[in-house]
Design a protein around this motif. Structure first.
Motif, PDB file in Angstrom:
ATOM      1  N   TYR A 145       2.342  -3.085  -9.214  1.00 19.68           N
ATOM      2  CA  TYR A 145       1.903  -2.174  -8.153  1.00 19.68           C
ATOM      3  C   TYR A 145       1.100  -0.978  -8.662  1.00 19.68           C
ATOM      4  O   TYR A 145       0.685  -0.133  -7.864  1.00 19.68           O
ATOM      5  CB  TYR A 145       3.118  -1.697  -7.350  1.00 19.68           C
ATOM      6  CG  TYR A 145       3.840  -2.841  -6.656  1.00 19.68           C
ATOM      7  CD1 TYR A 145       3.245  -3.517  -5.596  1.00 19.68           C
ATOM      8  CD2 TYR A 145       5.096  -3.252  -7.082  1.00 19.68           C
ATOM      9  CE1 TYR A 145       3.894  -4.570  -4.967  1.00 19.68           C
ATOM     10  CE2 TYR A 145       5.755  -4.310  -6.463  1.00 19.68           C
ATOM     11  CZ  TYR A 145       5.143  -4.968  -5.407  1.00 19.68           C
ATOM     12  OH  TYR A 145       5.790  -6.017  -4.784  1.00 19.68           O
ATOM     13  N   GLY A 146       0.917  -0.907  -9.970  1.00 20.16           N
ATOM     14  CA  GLY A 146       0.006   0.091 -10.536  1.00 20.16           C
ATOM     15  C   GLY A 146       0.341   1.519 -10.160  1.00 20.16           C
ATOM     16  O   GLY A 146       1.477   1.967 -10.236  1.00 20.16           O
ATOM     17  N   ASP A 147      -0.693   2.257  -9.696  1.00 17.43           N
ATOM     18  CA  ASP A 147      -0.513   3.682  -9.429  1.00 17.43           C
ATOM     19  C   ASP A 147       0.258   3.950  -8.137  1.00 17.43           C
ATOM     20  O   ASP A 147       0.456   5.111  -7.761  1.00 17.43           O
ATOM     21  CB  ASP A 147      -1.873   4.398  -9.404  1.00 17.43           C
ATOM     22  CG  ASP A 147      -2.818   3.821  -8.343  1.00 17.43           C
ATOM     23  OD1 ASP A 147      -2.382   2.967  -7.540  1.00 17.43           O
ATOM     24  OD2 ASP A 147      -3.990   4.237  -8.341  1.00 17.43           O
ATOM     25  N   LYS A 148       0.701   2.900  -7.468  1.00 18.62           N
ATOM     26  CA  LYS A 148       1.567   3.094  -6.301  1.00 18.62           C
ATOM     27  C   LYS A 148       2.997   3.431  -6.723  1.00 18.62           C
ATOM     28  O   LYS A 148       3.815   3.836  -5.896  1.00 18.62           O
ATOM     29  CB  LYS A 148       1.603   1.833  -5.430  1.00 18.62           C
ATOM     30  CG  LYS A 148       0.252   1.465  -4.820  1.00 18.62           C
ATOM     31  CD  LYS A 148      -0.226   2.549  -3.873  1.00 18.62           C
ATOM     32  CE  LYS A 148      -1.550   2.168  -3.237  1.00 18.62           C
ATOM     33  NZ  LYS A 148      -2.064   3.236  -2.346  1.00 18.62           N
ATOM     34  N   VAL A 149       3.289   3.290  -8.030  1.00 18.25           N
ATOM     35  CA  VAL A 149       4.633   3.532  -8.546  1.00 18.25           C
ATOM     36  C   VAL A 149       4.718   4.912  -9.167  1.00 18.25           C
ATOM     37  O   VAL A 149       3.887   5.298 -10.002  1.00 18.25           O
ATOM     38  CB  VAL A 149       5.008   2.461  -9.594  1.00 18.25           C
ATOM     39  CG1 VAL A 149       6.333   2.810 -10.273  1.00 18.25           C
ATOM     40  CG2 VAL A 149       5.091   1.097  -8.940  1.00 18.25           C
ATOM     41  N   VAL A 150       5.718   5.680  -8.735  1.00 20.78           N
ATOM     42  CA  VAL A 150       6.067   6.957  -9.384  1.00 20.78           C
ATOM     43  C   VAL A 150       7.497   6.805  -9.896  1.00 20.78           C
ATOM     44  O   VAL A 150       8.301   6.070  -9.326  1.00 20.78           O
ATOM     45  CB  VAL A 150       5.948   8.144  -8.417  1.00 20.78           C
ATOM     46  CG1 VAL A 150       4.499   8.386  -8.060  1.00 20.78           C
ATOM     47  CG2 VAL A 150       6.767   7.922  -7.152  1.00 20.78           C
ATOM     48  N   GLN A 167       8.743  -1.591 -16.042  1.00 23.88           N
ATOM     49  CA  GLN A 167       7.537  -2.169 -16.644  1.00 23.88           C
ATOM     50  C   GLN A 167       6.819  -3.104 -15.670  1.00 23.88           C
ATOM     51  O   GLN A 167       5.598  -3.010 -15.481  1.00 23.88           O
ATOM     52  CB  GLN A 167       7.911  -2.950 -17.907  1.00 23.88           C
ATOM     53  CG  GLN A 167       8.231  -2.107 -19.131  1.00 23.88           C
ATOM     54  CD  GLN A 167       8.653  -2.994 -20.297  1.00 23.88           C
ATOM     55  OE1 GLN A 167       9.701  -3.611 -20.277  1.00 23.88           O
ATOM     56  NE2 GLN A 167       7.816  -3.070 -21.303  1.00 23.88           N
ATOM     57  N   VAL A 168       7.568  -4.001 -15.062  1.00 27.29           N
ATOM     58  CA  VAL A 168       6.936  -5.012 -14.207  1.00 27.29           C
ATOM     59  C   VAL A 168       6.481  -4.397 -12.887  1.00 27.29           C
ATOM     60  O   VAL A 168       5.427  -4.757 -12.356  1.00 27.29           O
ATOM     61  CB  VAL A 168       7.902  -6.184 -13.965  1.00 27.29           C
ATOM     62  CG1 VAL A 168       7.221  -7.271 -13.126  1.00 27.29           C
ATOM     63  CG2 VAL A 168       8.367  -6.763 -15.296  1.00 27.29           C
ATOM     64  N   LEU A 169       7.238  -3.449 -12.362  1.00 32.52           N
ATOM     65  CA  LEU A 169       6.815  -2.780 -11.128  1.00 32.52           C
ATOM     66  C   LEU A 169       5.511  -2.035 -11.348  1.00 32.52           C
ATOM     67  O   LEU A 169       4.608  -2.050 -10.497  1.00 32.52           O
ATOM     68  CB  LEU A 169       7.908  -1.832 -10.645  1.00 32.52           C
ATOM     69  CG  LEU A 169       9.128  -2.520 -10.023  1.00 32.52           C
ATOM     70  CD1 LEU A 169      10.305  -1.560  -9.944  1.00 32.52           C
ATOM     71  CD2 LEU A 169       8.796  -3.068  -8.637  1.00 32.52           C
ATOM     72  N   GLN A 170       5.372  -1.383 -12.507  1.00 30.74           N
ATOM     73  CA  GLN A 170       4.125  -0.685 -12.804  1.00 30.74           C
ATOM     74  C   GLN A 170       2.975  -1.663 -12.992  1.00 30.74           C
ATOM     75  O   GLN A 170       1.849  -1.404 -12.557  1.00 30.74           O
ATOM     76  CB  GLN A 170       4.308   0.181 -14.057  1.00 30.74           C
ATOM     77  CG  GLN A 170       5.191   1.400 -13.810  1.00 30.74           C
ATOM     78  CD  GLN A 170       5.474   2.183 -15.086  1.00 30.74           C
ATOM     79  OE1 GLN A 170       5.511   1.611 -16.182  1.00 30.74           O
ATOM     80  NE2 GLN A 170       5.682   3.480 -14.960  1.00 30.74           N
ATOM     81  N   GLN A 171       3.258  -2.802 -13.618  1.00 30.63           N
ATOM     82  CA  GLN A 171       2.205  -3.805 -13.785  1.00 30.63           C
ATOM     83  C   GLN A 171       1.786  -4.375 -12.433  1.00 30.63           C
ATOM     84  O   GLN A 171       0.607  -4.625 -12.192  1.00 30.63           O
ATOM     85  CB  GLN A 171       2.727  -4.938 -14.684  1.00 30.63           C
ATOM     86  CG  GLN A 171       2.957  -4.542 -16.132  1.00 30.63           C
ATOM     87  CD  GLN A 171       3.733  -5.603 -16.905  1.00 30.63           C
ATOM     88  OE1 GLN A 171       4.004  -6.685 -16.378  1.00 30.63           O
ATOM     89  NE2 GLN A 171       4.093  -5.288 -18.132  1.00 30.63           N
ATOM     90  N   HIS A 207       0.814  -1.212   0.000  1.00 30.57           N
ATOM     91  CA  HIS A 207       0.000   0.000   0.000  1.00 30.57           C
ATOM     92  C   HIS A 207       0.843   1.255   0.000  1.00 30.57           C
ATOM     93  O   HIS A 207       0.327   2.362  -0.136  1.00 30.57           O
ATOM     94  CB  HIS A 207      -0.919   0.004   1.224  1.00 30.57           C
ATOM     95  CG  HIS A 207      -1.882  -1.157   1.254  1.00 30.57           C
ATOM     96  ND1 HIS A 207      -2.828  -1.363   0.275  1.00 30.57           N
ATOM     97  CD2 HIS A 207      -2.038  -2.175   2.146  1.00 30.57           C
ATOM     98  CE1 HIS A 207      -3.531  -2.451   0.554  1.00 30.57           C
ATOM     99  NE2 HIS A 207      -3.068  -2.965   1.686  1.00 30.57           N
ATOM    100  N   GLN A 208       2.143   1.080   0.144  1.00 27.20           N
ATOM    101  CA  GLN A 208       3.028   2.237   0.156  1.00 27.20           C
ATOM    102  C   GLN A 208       3.349   2.685  -1.261  1.00 27.20           C
ATOM    103  O   GLN A 208       3.333   1.905  -2.220  1.00 27.20           O
ATOM    104  CB  GLN A 208       4.326   1.877   0.889  1.00 27.20           C
ATOM    105  CG  GLN A 208       4.146   1.506   2.355  1.00 27.20           C
ATOM    106  CD  GLN A 208       5.444   1.071   2.978  1.00 27.20           C
ATOM    107  OE1 GLN A 208       6.197   0.298   2.400  1.00 27.20           O
ATOM    108  NE2 GLN A 208       5.722   1.575   4.170  1.00 27.20           N
ATOM    109  N   THR A 209       3.654   3.957  -1.381  1.00 29.73           N
ATOM    110  CA  THR A 209       4.076   4.494  -2.663  1.00 29.73           C
ATOM    111  C   THR A 209       5.533   4.125  -2.904  1.00 29.73           C
ATOM    112  O   THR A 209       6.383   4.269  -2.033  1.00 29.73           O
ATOM    113  CB  THR A 209       3.924   6.029  -2.691  1.00 29.73           C
ATOM    114  OG1 THR A 209       2.549   6.352  -2.462  1.00 29.73           O
ATOM    115  CG2 THR A 209       4.375   6.593  -4.026  1.00 29.73           C
ATOM    116  N   ILE A 210       5.817   3.659  -4.118  1.00 31.79           N
ATOM    117  CA  ILE A 210       7.173   3.229  -4.480  1.00 31.79           C
ATOM    118  C   ILE A 210       7.720   4.200  -5.513  1.00 31.79           C
ATOM    119  O   ILE A 210       7.156   4.359  -6.597  1.00 31.79           O
ATOM    120  CB  ILE A 210       7.172   1.813  -5.059  1.00 31.79           C
ATOM    121  CG1 ILE A 210       6.547   0.810  -4.077  1.00 31.79           C
ATOM    122  CG2 ILE A 210       8.591   1.381  -5.415  1.00 31.79           C
ATOM    123  CD1 ILE A 210       6.362  -0.573  -4.658  1.00 31.79           C
TER     124      ILE A 210
END
Length: 789
Positions: free
Chosen positions: A454-459, A448-452, A405-408
């Motif tokens: 964890y979605g919008d948790k990734v900046v 690519q895989v981190l965005q897939q 749930h944390q932002t990455i």
């Protein structure tokens, strides 16, 4: 009319003898060189013009009527669709088989260190990754898969594996090695050869670079090597000996350097007396590209091209690669430069391999049966990548929470750059040598895989570039300038720090920062690591250290993921980051493999195949050094920040109960050592159990310790396994006289643990006898391990 050499019912020896007797000198000379052509399906082949090789062969079209020994990289020389490349190769073979007097097909070779180096081939993890798995069976499986892809495009010889033993990580080609221990390199190299060649040896592996290439002066490409006969045999020759005697390697490639003034390409003692006469090597000795012409262009031991050819072939070489720079200048009637006896011996070996490989029966390749990127191959590439990741630091931040749930914040120049995760000997990187852009769409990046996942948790923020742009034109070769002191070549490394502020802002808004740093591979200084891209520092290239310091200063927990072909220093921040992981050159599946490990789906089990030195001042550094290597008093720069064999996981292990079956052994006996390993954590894991030996008293100075056995074992949470190592006493040998391995009676210390520096279990053995034992040709070279739950 019955032609014996065309009848497959005859023995290979009979076929070779018949064909050789029919050949003219011109036809024989044609078999001991290659041509580097841009092939065309309609037969309009063009000679490849190359600034590095300097190929300017005249009249090659007419000489092609005499046949051809090898075709150099038919699909890998340029960007061509595999199907079109196979059509073009078949066109050349059809001409040779149907339009030359004797119809001898050419032997096609390709680079294949980390996959077949042509468009569309699977991009496997680098050799350091393979070494970091400590799983020989994975290396054999990868080589087997590479071999299948190679055969499907008509390749019959692969220019791999690299059996150089790493000594100095400043050397750009460190990334091509399996590591710094000769035994580990030998085991991995042996498995690679077995996997690539298969049981029938219908595709030749090529051991390179013979020998000592990795111990070059100042870790500079092509530089001289300063090494004694004993160290040469104990360290650098050992992997080659293992792969030849145990895996029947089909080819060997000499190196570019000289040892004590003797160029490798004209070294009769090594190529003929050692390889063929003493070891019994029966394959082909093929030149490294332009290695023959360097005898007169760089080394200055030959007066011209003809003299260079004379020196190389008299020393034992069989085939000049990549073209006919020197062989093409020989007068066919000149018996002095290349006597009939020498020429016939070379051609006999070349023809023998062509018959063995089945080229006369199957000279063509099915263009509709190309087998690239198969699902099982991609799965294997992903497995090797995940098994090779080495966790060096972790304060408990990893693995990431299952429901993150944390932002990455994903930051850094390698997070989204596919090239940053490839070896220099992968096709997209090699294409940069031609100033060509090849698609890297098959590479799955970490971002690519981190965005897939964890979605919008990734900046995301890039933070900086490593290079201003991948480019050629920076290399300067000997002879290009009068004195190297006058060389002032602009560096392609980027020092623009203007994007660091955006990275800091990105980190501040996140709960955790994944900072992706490292190298960009590129040949001859077009990148920061790779062939000809050596370094004089272990500081991160460009402004990456400044980026690291700025992100750490935000107070956001930082996980550093360092990719590339050599380890780098974090400038003293190793203990200040929350986690630190090495991913080396993870190949096309790196994104999936990395997130598998970060998320805890896979427990990291990679262990260092090379030491991570404290500083460049420690170079050359390797764990199996002599006692006095650290200087007197001990030099503060000496040593490793993270030692050979080291690595963390999400599990913890305890070692106990070392039991040596017999402490007094006959000189022909085997050491049997048993150890218990317990997983004291609540997480299933894998541990690499390592056994080291020290020769307490010897006639010659011996290393402080040497790896003699290892085994990666799965240990469930809270469970115990017993590992039993069996080490032949033969493996306790050293070189006394040149090329003579002896086992000396006496005392040996045994140590078992999780790295070359963490060896909690100690024991000793005594080898009995009245005199040293000289080992036979087929001495016992490998230990074995059994695991009981």
């Amino acid at each position: 009319m019955n032609v014996p050499y065309k009848d497959s019912k005859n023995s290979i020896n009979e076929r070779v003898a018949d064909l050789l007797a029919r050949m003219s000198r011109e036809e024989k000379l044609a078999q001991i060189h290659a041509l580097w052509l841009i092939l065309d399906a309609e037969g309009q082949h063009q000679l490849r013009q190359d600034s590095f090789a300097g190929i300017k062969s005249e009249g090659w079209q007419a000489r092609l009527a005499n046949g051809l020994g090898q075709i150099t990289r038919p699909l890998g020389s340029h960007g061509v669709a595999p199907k079109d490349g196979v059509k073009a190769l078949n066109s050349l073979q059809r001409y040779l088989v149907e339009n030359t007097r004797l119809g001898i097909p050419a032997l096609p070779h390709e680079e294949c260190l980390v996959g077949v180096m042509c468009r569309g081939g699977t991009l496997f993890p680098g050799s350091l990754n393979s070494g970091a798995t400590w799983q020989p069976e994975l290396v054999e499986a990868a080589a087997n898969a590479i071999g299948k892809e190679a055969r499907s495009i008509g390749c019959r010889q692969g220019l791999a594996p690299v059996l150089d033993v790493s000594r100095d990580v400043r050397w750009g080609r460190t990334e091509e090695t399996f590591g710094e221990d000769p035994y580990l390199v030998g085991v991995m190299g042996t498995r690679y050869v077995r996997g690539l060649q298969g049981e029938q040896r219908d595709l030749l592996a090529t051991l390179k670079h013979f020998v000592g290439h990795s111990f070059s002066e100042g870790a500079r490409n092509h530089a001289p090597v300063h090494v004694g006969e004993r160290e040469l045999n104990d360290v650098f020759l050992l992997p080659f000996e293992m792969a030849i005697k145990q895996a029947n390697a089909g080819s060997v490639m000499p190196a570019y350097h000289d040892i004590d003034g003797q160029p490798a390409h004209s070294d009769y003692r090594l190529m003929t007396e050692l390889l063929r006469d003493q070891w019994g090597f029966d394959g082909l000795l093929v030149a490294d590209y332009i290695g023959v012409s360097l005898l007169y262009q760089h080394h200055g031991t030959a007066k011209n091209a003809q003299d260079a050819a004379h020196q190389a072939f008299m020393a034992g070489l069989d085939v000049e690669l990549p073209g006919d720079d020197c062989v093409g200048k020989l007068d066919p009637n000149d018996q002095h430069t290349l006597p009939d006896a020498i020429l016939d011996a070379c051609v006999t070996r070349v023809l023998t391999e062509k018959f063995r490989l089945g080229l006369f029966e199957q000279p063509y390749t099915d263009e509709n049966a190309i087998s690239f990127q198969q699902p099982e191959t991609l799965s294997l590439a992903r497995q090797i990548a995940s098994q090779s990741l080495v966790l060096l630091e972790n304060d408990g931040i990893l693995p990431l929470a299952e429901d993150q749930h944390q932002t990455i914040a994903v930051i850094g120049p390698t997070a989204a750059d596919p090239l940053a995760h490839l070896s220099g000997y992968s096709f997209p990187v090699h294409a940069l040598l031609e100033e060509a852009q090849e698609s890297v769409a098959q590479v799955v990046t970490p971002l690519q895989v981190l965005q897939q996942r964890y979605g919008d948790k990734v900046v995301y923020a890039k933070g900086c570039d490593i290079l201003t742009s991948p480019r050629m034109g920076t290399a300067v070769f000997p002879g290009d300038v009068e004195d190297s002191a006058s060389v002032h070549v602009p560096s392609p490394v980027c020092y623009d720090d203007s994007a660091i502020a955006d990275a800091v802002a990105c980190a501040r808004q996140a709960d955790i920062a994944l900072l992706c740093l490292g190298d960009l591979p590129g040949l001859f200084q077009s990148g920061t690591v790779g062939e000809g891209s050596d370094t004089d520092t272990l500081a991160l290239p460009g402004v990456q250290q400044a980026l690291l310091e700025a992100v750490v200063a935000t107070g956001t927990p930082v996980v550093v993921i360092l990719s590339g072909g050599r380890p780098y220093s974090l400038g003293g921040l190793e203990e200040q980051v929350s986690a630190f992981m090495l991913s080396f050159s993870g190949g096309q599946e790196i994104g999936n493999a990395l997130v598998d490990v970060l998320s805890g789906k896979v427990n990291p089990s990679g262990r260092l195949p090379i030491s991570v030195p404290k500083s460049a001042g420690a170079m050359p550094y390797f764990y199996n050094h002599h006692f006095k290597s650290s200087g007197t008093p001990v030099a503060q720069s000496f040593g490793a920040k993270y030692p050979f064999g080291y690595g963390l996981g999400y599990s913890r292990f305890a070692y106990r109960d070392l039991h040596i079956a017999t402490e007094e052994l006959a000189i022909t006996d085997e050491l049997v050592a048993q150890v218990t390993v317990e997983n004291t954590s609540g997480v299933d894991g894998e541990e690499v159990v390592q056994l080291y030996v020290r020769d307490v008293l010897a006639k010659r100075v011996r290393p402080t310790k040497e790896l003699k056995a290892f085994c990666k074992v799965k240990v469930p949470a809270g469970e115990v396994v017993t590992v039993t190592f069996t080490v032949p006493v033969d493996m306790l040998n050293y070189t006394d006289q040149p090329w003579e391995r002896v086992v000396e009676p006496g005392d040996f210390e045994i140590a078992v643990g999780s790295s070359s520096q963490h060896l909690p279990l100690k024991g000793h053995i005594t080898v009995l006898g009245n005199k040293p034992r000289v080992l036979p040709k087929m001495w016992k070279m490998e230990s074995t391990a059994t695991v009981n739950p």
